[in-house]
Design a protein around this motif. Sequence first.
Motif, PDB file in Angstrom:
ATOM      1  N   SER A 209       0.834  -1.207   0.000  1.00 27.52           N
ATOM      2  CA  SER A 209       0.000   0.000   0.000  1.00 27.52           C
ATOM      3  C   SER A 209       0.865   1.253   0.000  1.00 27.52           C
ATOM      4  N   ALA A 210       1.935   1.245   0.809  1.00 32.57           N
ATOM      5  CA  ALA A 210       2.807   2.417   0.887  1.00 32.57           C
ATOM      6  C   ALA A 210       3.547   2.643  -0.426  1.00 32.57           C
ATOM      7  N   LEU A 211       4.070   1.581  -1.022  1.00 34.68           N
ATOM      8  CA  LEU A 211       4.851   1.737  -2.248  1.00 34.68           C
ATOM      9  C   LEU A 211       3.990   2.179  -3.425  1.00 34.68           C
ATOM     10  N   THR A 212       2.715   1.803  -3.433  1.00 38.70           N
ATOM     11  CA  THR A 212       1.827   2.195  -4.526  1.00 38.70           C
ATOM     12  C   THR A 212       0.934   3.373  -4.154  1.00 38.70           C
ATOM     13  N   PHE A 213       1.112   3.916  -2.953  1.00 36.98           N
ATOM     14  CA  PHE A 213       0.314   5.030  -2.430  1.00 36.98           C
ATOM     15  C   PHE A 213      -1.178   4.713  -2.522  1.00 36.98           C
ATOM     16  N   ASN A 214      -1.516   3.502  -2.097  1.00 35.69           N
ATOM     17  CA  ASN A 214      -2.903   3.031  -2.108  1.00 35.69           C
ATOM     18  C   ASN A 214      -3.463   3.156  -0.699  1.00 35.69           C
ATOM     19  N   GLY A 215      -4.388   4.079  -0.497  1.00 32.12           N
ATOM     20  CA  GLY A 215      -4.939   4.325   0.825  1.00 32.12           C
ATOM     21  C   GLY A 215      -6.177   3.520   1.162  1.00 32.12           C
ATOM     22  N   HIS A 216      -6.567   2.557   0.320  1.00 31.20           N
ATOM     23  CA  HIS A 216      -7.798   1.810   0.562  1.00 31.20           C
ATOM     24  C   HIS A 216      -7.698   1.046   1.884  1.00 31.20           C
ATOM     25  N   ARG A 217      -8.619   1.320   2.794  1.00 27.53           N
ATOM     26  CA  ARG A 217      -8.512   0.830   4.166  1.00 27.53           C
ATOM     27  C   ARG A 217      -8.729  -0.677   4.295  1.00 27.53           C
ATOM     28  N   ILE A 218      -9.290  -1.325   3.295  1.00 30.14           N
ATOM     29  CA  ILE A 218      -9.498  -2.776   3.391  1.00 30.14           C
ATOM     30  C   ILE A 218      -8.171  -3.529   3.466  1.00 30.14           C
ATOM     31  N   HIS A 219      -7.057  -2.851   3.112  1.00 30.61           N
ATOM     32  CA  HIS A 219      -5.763  -3.528   3.091  1.00 30.61           C
ATOM     33  C   HIS A 219      -4.963  -3.350   4.386  1.00 30.61           C
ATOM     34  N   TYR A 220      -5.405  -2.453   5.287  1.00 35.16           N
ATOM     35  CA  TYR A 220      -4.622  -2.244   6.513  1.00 35.16           C
ATOM     36  C   TYR A 220      -5.475  -1.975   7.748  1.00 35.16           C
ATOM     37  N   ASP A 221      -6.752  -1.741   7.596  1.00 35.76           N
ATOM     38  CA  ASP A 221      -7.646  -1.401   8.706  1.00 35.76           C
ATOM     39  C   ASP A 221      -8.649  -2.548   8.853  1.00 35.76           C
ATOM     40  N   GLN A 222      -8.323  -3.521   9.724  1.00 34.64           N
ATOM     41  CA  GLN A 222      -9.148  -4.731   9.788  1.00 34.64           C
ATOM     42  C   GLN A 222     -10.565  -4.463  10.279  1.00 34.64           C
ATOM     43  N   PRO A 223     -10.790  -3.625  11.305  1.00 31.49           N
ATOM     44  CA  PRO A 223     -12.181  -3.337  11.693  1.00 31.49           C
ATOM     45  C   PRO A 223     -12.987  -2.746  10.536  1.00 31.49           C
ATOM     46  N   TYR A 224     -12.391  -1.837   9.771  1.00 33.69           N
ATOM     47  CA  TYR A 224     -13.104  -1.274   8.635  1.00 33.69           C
ATOM     48  C   TYR A 224     -13.409  -2.361   7.602  1.00 33.69           C
TER      49      TYR A 224
END
Length: 265
Positions: A177-192
């Motif tokens: 996510s960081a390397l591609t500047f992808n802010g989609h929360r499904i990839h790092y925010d488990q509650p979301y």
Amino acid sequence: MQDDLSNSVRQSDVMDAARAQAMQVALGQTPTLKAGDALPPFFHQLYFWTPQPPDALGRDGHPKVGGLIPDMGLARRMWAGGRLKFEAPLRLGADATRLSFCETATRKQGRTGPLAFVTLRHEVWQAGALCLSEWQDLVYREDPAPDAPRPVAAMAATDEDASEQVHFDATMLFRYSALTFNGHRIHYDQPYAKDVEGYDGLVVHGPLLAQHLMLMAERALGPLTQFSFRATAPLIHTEVATLCRKGRSFWVRGPDGRLCMQAEA
């Protein structure tokens, strides 16, 4: 037909070798890339970031729709697939320009509710030559109802000629996510991911699965001229994926045998 450049987005970036090396490390490879080398297939996802201030982001962490992508009133975004034509190598250490167009944007009524389908087309140019054409297929839909039945995934083939397993964890998803500047929360925010978008856990990026398949294809077939892929079911970060190849066909099989992605090179 000539493109309407007034409805396009133009970005420039330097194909920084350090960023490509960071991607190699994240994928478990030795960081060998240097200025002048050809960029591996799909590594252009590391460049042409579109940073936005917090108030210009949607609830999911992506930039709000309404610019290049029209707002069709549906909040849940998925990258459904893509197609690429590799015209000439992109070289590390050199400037590049990307032109982006919204080719189609349609809203339809599906069996489970309204759906919106968007196709973006990107052209990546370097030294005055078109090096890469890419089409991204996006789907927008409503959030799932709490009592909605889970969709039944198709089962993957088991007649591959070659296969390899890939493991994912939360750190890998964060780094991609960081390397591609992808802010989609499904990839790092488990509650979301679980409570809002209805997944069983963190979702492995579709493009990350496609990246693995492209590198597998390049190892088997040599330099790629075309590649297409379609996501068919989400893969959760705690699951082991099996990358499969038969001829020029490639696919990702989940641990329960379901088909997560299929592709052709």
